[in-house]
Design a protein around this motif. Structure first.
Motif, mmCIF file in Angstrom:
data_model
loop_
_atom_site.group_PDB
_atom_site.id
_atom_site.type_symbol
_atom_site.label_atom_id
_atom_site.label_comp_id
_atom_site.label_asym_id
_atom_site.label_seq_id
_atom_site.Cartn_x
_atom_site.Cartn_y
_atom_site.Cartn_z
ATOM 1 N N ALA A 106 5.255 4.614 2.014
ATOM 2 C CA ALA A 106 5.636 5.905 2.587
ATOM 3 C C ALA A 106 6.394 5.707 3.893
ATOM 4 C CB ALA A 106 4.398 6.766 2.814
ATOM 5 N N SER A 107 5.976 4.733 4.696
ATOM 6 C CA SER A 107 6.669 4.457 5.952
ATOM 7 C C SER A 107 8.062 3.880 5.694
ATOM 8 C CB SER A 107 5.845 3.488 6.802
ATOM 9 O OG SER A 107 6.529 3.117 7.973
ATOM 10 N N THR A 167 -8.280 -2.899 6.634
ATOM 11 C CA THR A 167 -7.397 -3.235 7.747
ATOM 12 C C THR A 167 -8.175 -3.146 9.045
ATOM 13 O OG1 THR A 167 -6.694 -0.951 8.048
ATOM 14 C CG2 THR A 167 -5.446 -2.278 6.470
ATOM 15 N N THR A 201 6.057 11.459 2.966
ATOM 16 C CA THR A 201 4.649 11.764 3.194
ATOM 17 C C THR A 201 3.831 11.078 2.110
ATOM 18 O OG1 THR A 201 4.711 13.755 1.822
ATOM 19 C CG2 THR A 201 5.291 14.002 4.168
ATOM 20 N N LEU A 202 2.540 10.887 2.363
ATOM 21 C CA LEU A 202 1.691 10.259 1.356
ATOM 22 C C LEU A 202 1.639 11.092 0.076
ATOM 23 C CD1 LEU A 202 -1.284 8.871 3.493
ATOM 24 C CD2 LEU A 202 0.462 7.572 2.263
ATOM 25 N N ARG A 259 -7.439 0.387 1.815
ATOM 26 C CA ARG A 259 -6.159 0.659 1.172
ATOM 27 C C ARG A 259 -6.148 0.044 -0.219
ATOM 28 N NH1 ARG A 259 -1.621 -0.344 5.920
ATOM 29 N NH2 ARG A 259 -2.414 1.189 7.398
ATOM 30 N N SER A 262 0.837 -1.196 0.000
ATOM 31 C CA SER A 262 0.000 0.000 0.000
ATOM 32 C C SER A 262 0.875 1.249 0.000
ATOM 33 C CB SER A 262 -0.922 0.003 1.218
ATOM 34 O OG SER A 262 -0.171 0.207 2.407
ATOM 35 N N ARG A 263 0.274 2.362 -0.351
ATOM 36 C CA ARG A 263 1.016 3.620 -0.323
ATOM 37 C C ARG A 263 1.475 3.961 1.095
ATOM 38 N NH1 ARG A 263 -2.709 4.559 -4.503
ATOM 39 N NH2 ARG A 263 -1.770 5.451 -6.407
ATOM 40 N N THR A 264 0.629 3.619 2.075
ATOM 41 C CA THR A 264 1.004 3.888 3.463
ATOM 42 C C THR A 264 2.247 3.101 3.858
ATOM 43 O OG1 THR A 264 -1.308 4.288 4.033
ATOM 44 C CG2 THR A 264 0.196 3.868 5.847
ATOM 45 N N GLU A 265 2.310 1.826 3.477
ATOM 46 C CA GLU A 265 3.476 0.998 3.792
ATOM 47 C C GLU A 265 4.731 1.524 3.088
ATOM 48 O OE1 GLU A 265 0.966 -3.205 4.213
ATOM 49 O OE2 GLU A 265 2.048 -2.713 2.377
ATOM 50 N N THR A 318 2.717 9.621 -3.519
ATOM 51 C CA THR A 318 1.813 9.643 -4.667
ATOM 52 C C THR A 318 2.468 10.330 -5.864
ATOM 53 O OG1 THR A 318 -0.110 9.660 -3.210
ATOM 54 C CG2 THR A 318 -0.445 10.419 -5.467
#
Length: 297
Positions: free
Chosen positions: A35-36, A66, A41-42, A73, A30-33, A46
């Motif tokens: 980015a971490s 989730t 930042t998201l 996500r 995912s983008r969140t994973e 992106t």
């Protein structure tokens, strides 16, 4: 890759290429994973992945929820089946060719006996193998060739002892024959890269590979990169035919041992401060001396 996507990929920031490799090797994320992982930042994530999506290299997968509340996500994954590559392994007698997707899944394979090892004849055989797969020409992205020997700039075979080649510009010849970009490298290097990305060494940042066959080959990966050294025989990997190896032991320096007790294996006792009265510890290596008084100066 064809000229368009490859030029676009080369022009992308290094982080964008790292994100593509991360998804290619380890699967959808995912983008969140992402980015971490890359401390972004998201919004930045992106912005970096948008060109990958526009070029058709990456696509959004099915939504997944989730345990946390919020919007589902949308994981990103490579479009592996839309981009095909041809891999070729050359030996002194045979040509092995496979058609794979971007994740090295073998879709078709061929084996051809080499009756003529002249470079032009081998290039014609590789071209025939590529056309024999019957793949969509619009999906073919390039050809990778590996062989036992030394390749320079992933294009020229400087030395190919099993084929009897020297200074053969193989990659340009293949591009003229097939119309596809081509790269050439040592076979142990190619094996090491495959193990690193898609094989048993996936996820390991440092490891070594040793092969035993017609010769002894080795390669080394340190900090997630294959070691390529001008001092090495084959630029980061080597293949050597060995019949007998004789090595003489290096000369040893004569080192005088410290005076130690043969029973206790510890250094002989040393006196304390001269302002104090001391008695040496009894030891078989030190003669017994009378206790004496030392006056301070």
């Amino acid at each position: 890759m064809p000229a368009g996507p490859k030029v676009a990929l080369d022009a992308m920031p290094r982080t964008a290429r790292a994100i593509l490799r991360r998804i290619l090797v380890h699967g959808e994320a995912s983008r969140t994973e992402l980015a971490s992982t890359y401390e972004l930042t998201l919004a930045s994530l992106t912005r970096l992945t948008k060109p990958l999506v526009d070029e058709g290299l990456v696509a959004e997968g099915s939504a997944r929820r989730t345990a946390h509340q919020g919007r589902p996500r949308l994981p990103l994954d490579v479009r592996a089946g839309d981009h095909l590559v041809v891999g070729v392994k050359l030996t002194g007698r045979d040509l092995f060719a496979v058609l794979t997707d971007l994740r090295a899944t073998v879709l078709a394979e061929r084996q051809v006996a080499l009756t003529d090892t002249e470079p032009a004849a081998v290039v014609r055989e590789i071209g025939a193998a590529v056309r024999g797969f019957g793949a969509d020409p619009g999906a073919l992205r390039g050809i990778g060739v590996s062989l036992g020997g030394h390749a320079r700039d992933r294009a020229t075979v400087v030395r190919g002892p099993f084929l009897g080649w020297e200074d053969v510009d193989l990659a340009p010849m293949l591009t003229r024959e097939t119309g596809l970009p081509a790269v050439v490298d040592n076979d142990v290097v190619a094996l090491t890269e495959a193990l690193h990305w898609f094989g048993s060494a996936r996820g390991r940042s440092s490891f070594a590979v040793v092969t035993i066959g017609a010769g002894i080959g080795y390669a080394l990966v340190v900090h997630d990169r294959i070691v390529r050294s001008a001092a090495a025989d084959l630029g980061g990997s080597a293949t050597t035919s060995w019949t007998r190896v004789v090595r003489s032991s290096p000369a040893r320096r004569e080192v005088q041992p410290r005076r130690t007790c043969p029973r206790r294996r510890s250094p002989a006792p040393r006196p304390r401060s001269p302002a104090r009265t001391w008695t040496p510890t009894r030891c078989c290596a030190v003669p017994r001396r009378a206790t004496r008084r030392v006056s301070p100066s």
